[in-house]
Enzyme design. Structure first.
Site, PDB file in Angstrom:
ATOM      1  N   GLY A  71       0.845  -1.383  -0.202  1.00 41.95           N
ATOM      2  CA  GLY A  71       0.311   0.144   0.127  1.00 41.95           C
ATOM      3  C   GLY A  71       0.872   1.599  -0.076  1.00 41.95           C
ATOM      4  O   GLY A  71       0.828   2.284  -0.977  1.00 41.95           O
ATOM      5  N   THR A  72       1.934   1.048   0.870  1.00 39.45           N
ATOM      6  CA  THR A  72       2.699   2.464   0.718  1.00 39.45           C
ATOM      7  C   THR A  72       2.985   2.384  -0.337  1.00 39.45           C
ATOM      8  O   THR A  72       3.550   3.726  -0.754  1.00 39.45           O
ATOM      9  CB  THR A  72       4.366   1.871   1.664  1.00 39.45           C
ATOM     10  OG1 THR A  72       3.534   1.784   3.504  1.00 39.45           O
ATOM     11  CG2 THR A  72       4.735   3.373   1.783  1.00 39.45           C
ATOM     12  N   ASN A 150      -7.364   4.126   9.827  1.00 34.00           N
ATOM     13  CA  ASN A 150      -6.404   3.022  10.488  1.00 34.00           C
ATOM     14  C   ASN A 150      -6.680   2.833  12.155  1.00 34.00           C
ATOM     15  O   ASN A 150      -6.758   2.091  12.693  1.00 34.00           O
ATOM     16  CB  ASN A 150      -5.062   2.488   9.979  1.00 34.00           C
ATOM     17  CG  ASN A 150      -4.086   3.895   9.839  1.00 34.00           C
ATOM     18  OD1 ASN A 150      -4.932   5.496   9.704  1.00 34.00           O
ATOM     19  ND2 ASN A 150      -3.264   4.036  10.666  1.00 34.00           N
ATOM     20  N   GLN A 178      -7.945   1.294   4.388  1.00 36.44           N
ATOM     21  CA  GLN A 178      -8.439   0.270   5.577  1.00 36.44           C
ATOM     22  C   GLN A 178      -9.767  -0.005   5.190  1.00 36.44           C
ATOM     23  O   GLN A 178     -10.292  -0.519   5.650  1.00 36.44           O
ATOM     24  CB  GLN A 178      -8.146   1.081   6.877  1.00 36.44           C
ATOM     25  CG  GLN A 178      -7.020   0.907   7.125  1.00 36.44           C
ATOM     26  CD  GLN A 178      -6.319   0.206   8.078  1.00 36.44           C
ATOM     27  OE1 GLN A 178      -7.599  -0.840   8.931  1.00 36.44           O
ATOM     28  NE2 GLN A 178      -5.596  -0.064   8.061  1.00 36.44           N
ATOM     29  N   SER A 198      -4.040  -2.782   0.038  1.00 31.52           N
ATOM     30  CA  SER A 198      -3.407  -3.224   0.518  1.00 31.52           C
ATOM     31  C   SER A 198      -3.166  -4.540   0.786  1.00 31.52           C
ATOM     32  O   SER A 198      -4.593  -5.130   1.120  1.00 31.52           O
ATOM     33  CB  SER A 198      -2.532  -2.711   1.953  1.00 31.52           C
ATOM     34  OG  SER A 198      -1.556  -3.925   1.989  1.00 31.52           O
ATOM     35  N   GLY A 199      -2.678  -5.688   0.417  1.00 27.54           N
ATOM     36  CA  GLY A 199      -2.770  -7.396   0.358  1.00 27.54           C
ATOM     37  C   GLY A 199      -3.115  -7.749   1.989  1.00 27.54           C
ATOM     38  O   GLY A 199      -3.866  -8.114   2.348  1.00 27.54           O
ATOM     39  N   HIS A 200      -2.133  -7.125   2.752  1.00 27.69           N
ATOM     40  CA  HIS A 200      -2.230  -8.034   4.256  1.00 27.69           C
ATOM     41  C   HIS A 200      -2.732  -7.590   4.675  1.00 27.69           C
ATOM     42  O   HIS A 200      -3.601  -7.919   6.269  1.00 27.69           O
ATOM     43  CB  HIS A 200      -0.906  -7.739   4.426  1.00 27.69           C
ATOM     44  CG  HIS A 200      -0.503  -6.936   5.315  1.00 27.69           C
ATOM     45  ND1 HIS A 200      -0.177  -6.328   6.730  1.00 27.69           N
ATOM     46  CD2 HIS A 200       0.251  -5.355   4.527  1.00 27.69           C
ATOM     47  CE1 HIS A 200       0.118  -5.159   7.214  1.00 27.69           C
ATOM     48  NE2 HIS A 200       0.424  -3.945   5.186  1.00 27.69           N
ATOM     49  N   THR A 236       9.799  -7.920 -12.077  1.00 27.98           N
ATOM     50  CA  THR A 236       9.229  -9.226 -12.062  1.00 27.98           C
ATOM     51  C   THR A 236       8.132  -8.875 -11.261  1.00 27.98           C
ATOM     52  O   THR A 236       7.617  -8.444 -10.632  1.00 27.98           O
ATOM     53  CB  THR A 236      10.190 -10.159 -11.844  1.00 27.98           C
ATOM     54  OG1 THR A 236      11.257  -9.844 -13.041  1.00 27.98           O
ATOM     55  CG2 THR A 236       9.489 -11.495 -12.824  1.00 27.98           C
ATOM     56  N   CYS A 325       3.967   6.192  23.914  1.00 28.33           N
ATOM     57  CA  CYS A 325       5.536   5.296  24.019  1.00 28.33           C
ATOM     58  C   CYS A 325       5.748   4.213  22.660  1.00 28.33           C
ATOM     59  O   CYS A 325       6.225   4.010  22.769  1.00 28.33           O
ATOM     60  CB  CYS A 325       5.092   4.981  25.279  1.00 28.33           C
ATOM     61  SG  CYS A 325       6.226   5.504  26.672  1.00 28.33           S
TER      62      CYS A 325
END
Lengths: 391, 280
Positions: A71-72, A150, A178, A198-200, A236, A325
């Protein structure tokens, strides 16, 4: 130990059906689809098959689908391409709550002299459309914004945004990483010019993405050095992952029939359960009326997100936080800050994001475990109400 | 996930000395909700002026909670003069180390302890006190605090300073000023090193200086953790030592040998000293 995975906006489990679809392309069908021999050539057919399945999920023509590595990369391609095509006289419009994969390239352009406008959002996380209209008074104008957030799951009014951008003559890129697979994302219904996937995030593996480019949209490739994807993305083809993504899109279409309703019911049960079970000082961040069905972003006052995550993790529960944090910087999430969420709430924010694999039992487990964590950390906190402190 | 040591996780999961001491002699409060961490430390002295009871309340991440808990364990039984010498490095070392980006948690511990001691001595409520010029406005960090973390932890980059005291982690506007502090301390460090190197010493003087440095700079630190160290031999620039007590067989002994013993001897005796454990 029981494992309850509620961090699906970060990444999702690869569906077993997807792994199965990919396997032959690691074992037997490992040819290069560009080769002039049957060994590679037979693979090309499967790539086109997958392209058709991706196109079907979003209502596109297969020729409008470009496979990328993530996606990036899709976002970077769209934004860098616009900068190249329209040059410095163009205005780039985005929002303050975008993912870093959009904010990063936009801010880089801002540093190199481009006119970049970041739209603000209200306390519910919805963009200021008045500001958008004002920004669009400049031409040429390239708008890049998200379909759904997200961190909070807030859904932008993309139909309305697309209408405003198109009537002003602007170009619109939408980061739908998202939103895809969680709600209908249809380019045949909404006039976006480009769209990232994005696939994941939809149960395919990490390392595969898509950039949709509407036919007729001006386009410049980001990756150079090969004729693949009709010269629009050199390199490829990642055949097994492309095949996997095709299968994942097929499953996402299936899921969209009844899945979102079921997920929203589970998410609401989690949210209500946590608010009822935990001591007071718990609130939900973002527009409750327009949210991804799988996402809730909740703030637990007086305590800090990372500490909550580690206790959850000890119990086998995976979630994430917008606290300073865990943000990788020293400041709380830029999304919650843009919404004006007070620091005392933002520091204790936890995002639970469900998937089609989440069960009612998972939800009940989190509801059962969370109150003790909140009580335990509030007992340590100097800011808690005195009755919750350990004196 | 952060690479926390087992000791950090133990103190996070089972924090010691939580709460507020009844009728405390000293109260120290540092940090804020907006900053993401805050610590309130209270202590009580016994008739021998030793810390007989000490408790903490912390809002913050796992390592902030662990650092606070560790600090209370470390200073219990100390006189205020002894407690004053506890540095943020000591707290980190007690925990078997902290991720670099989390060192500010140990600095917060040291600051709360100082604030509590100051409160005992002067009655000052230390919460709002910022001595000297504020360099980082985002996190309210003064030049004095920055200089101190740079000195005590031998920091050389702005990024490290941000990790240790947060300065520079917000808008980034103060980065040049932080760099100036680093440069200034670096110049001082180099000239001090040159002076040490230039000082002619007989072998006997050198051994005395090594013993002095160990007694003054190294042993108190190790003894706080229930360990100790003896000088076994000096061969040219090679200093051979033996760990005793808790230090013998401690799994961070090698770290202590290089990062503490050798570093201190190089600083105070000679820049080319190599320290070895008697076993190796």
């Amino acid at each position: 130990m029981k494992i309850v995975y509620m961090d699906n906006n970060a990444t999702t489990r690869v569906a077993p059906e997807v792994t199965e679809a990919m396997e032959p392309f690691f074992r037997e069908l490992w040819g290069n689809p560009s080769s002039m021999h049957y060994f590679g050539g037979q693979v090309a057919r499967h790539v086109e098959d997958a392209r058709a399945k991706v196109a079907e999920l979003i209502g596109a023509d297969p020729s409008e689908i470009i496979f990328t590595s993530c996606g990036t990369e899709s976002n970077n391609t769209a934004i860098a391409g616009a900068a190249e095509i329209y040059g410095r006289q163009a205005r780039i419009v985005t929002s303050r709550v975008e993912h870093q994969a959009v904010l990063g390239p936009c801010r880089k352009l801002g540093q190199t002299g481009f006119d970049v406008v970041e739209l603000g959002v209200d306390s519910a996380g919805q963009p200021d459309l008045g500001e958008l209209r004002k920004a669009l008074q400049h031409a040429p104008c390239f708008v890049t914004t998200m379909w759904a957030n997200n961190e909070t799951g807030v859904i932008f009014p993309i139909e309305e945004i697309a209408g405003i951008v198109k009537s002003a003559g602007g170009v619109l890129h939408v980061d739908a990483v998202q939103a895809a697979g969680k709600l209908p994302v249809r380019v045949d219904e909404v006039p976006v010019d480009m769209l990232s996937l994005s696939g994941h995030k939809i149960h395919a593996p990490k390392g595969i993405g898509v950039l949709y480019v509407r036919r007729g949209t001006k386009f410049r490739p980001f990756m150079l050095g090969g004729h693949q994807e009709h010269g629009r993305r050199a390199g490829t083809e990642n055949v097994p992952y492309i095949v996997g993504l095709g299968r994942a899109c097929e499953m996402a279409r299936e899921h969209l029939r009844e899945g979102p309703g079921k997920l929203a019911a589970l998410r609401d049960r989690l949210e209500k359960g946590l608010i009822a079970a935990c001591p007071s000082g718990v609130l939900v961040n973002g527009d409750k009326g327009r949210r991804l069905p799988n996402t809730t972003n909740m703030s637990f006052r007086y305590i800090e997100g990372e500490a909550i995550l580690y206790h959850l993790s000890d119990l086998g529960i995976a979630a994430s936080s917008g606290s300073a944090c865990t943000s990788g910087s020293l400041e709380v999430s830029h999304v919650l800050r843009a919404m004006g969420v007070p620091a005392e709430f933002a520091q204790g924010s936890i995002r639970f994001s469900l998937s089609r694999y989440t069960t009612g039992e998972d939800v009940d487990y989190v509801i059962a475990m969370m109150p003790a964590i909140v009580r335990r950390l509030r007992a340590l906190s100097p800011f808690s109400p005195p009755e919750e402190q350990q004196i | 996930m952060w690479d926390y040591t087992d000791r950090v996780m133990d103190h996070f999961r089972n924090p010691r000395n939580v709460g507020v001491v009844k009728d405390p002699d000293g109260v120290g409060e540092v940090g804020s909700l907006a900053c993401g961490d805050a610590l309130k430390l209270t202590f009580k002295l016994d008739k021998d002026a030793r810390i007989s009871d000490v408790k903490f309340q912390t809002f913050g991440c796992a390592s902030a909670i662990a650092s606070s808990s560790a600090l209370t364990e470390m200073v219990k039984g100390m006189t205020l003069e002894e407690a004053e010498k506890v540095t943020n490095r000591d707290i980190a070392k007690f925990l078997g180390g902290l991720p670099e980006q989390k060192m500010h948690c140990s600095v917060m511990g040291r600051e709360a302890l100082e604030a509590a001691i100051r409160n005992y001595r002067t009655g000052e409520k230390s919460k709002q006190i910022l001595e000297g010029k504020v360099i980082c406005n985002c996190f309210g960090v003064t030049e004095e605090e920055i200089e101190r973390v740079v000195r005590e932890n031998s920091l050389t980059t702005v990024e490290q300073v941000t990790n240790y005291c947060k300065a520079g982690g917000g808008c980034g506007g103060c980065v040049p000023s932080i760099q100036e502090v680093i440069d200034r301390v670096e110049v001082e460090r180099k000239s001090a090193g040159a002076a040490a190197a230039a000082r002619p010493m007989t072998f006997l003087q050198k051994i005395h200086l090594i013993e002095d440095t160990m007694a003054r700079e190294i042993r108190p630190m190790l003894q706080r953790d229930g360990g100790d160290i003896d000088l076994v031999n000096v061969e040219g620039n090679k200093v051979i030592v033996a760990f005793r007590g808790m230090c013998a067989g401690c799994n961070v002994a090698q770290f202590t040998l290089k990062e503490v013993v050798e570093a201190k001897l190089r600083e105070f005796v000679s820049g080319d000293i190599v320290v070895e454990d008697v076993k190796s």
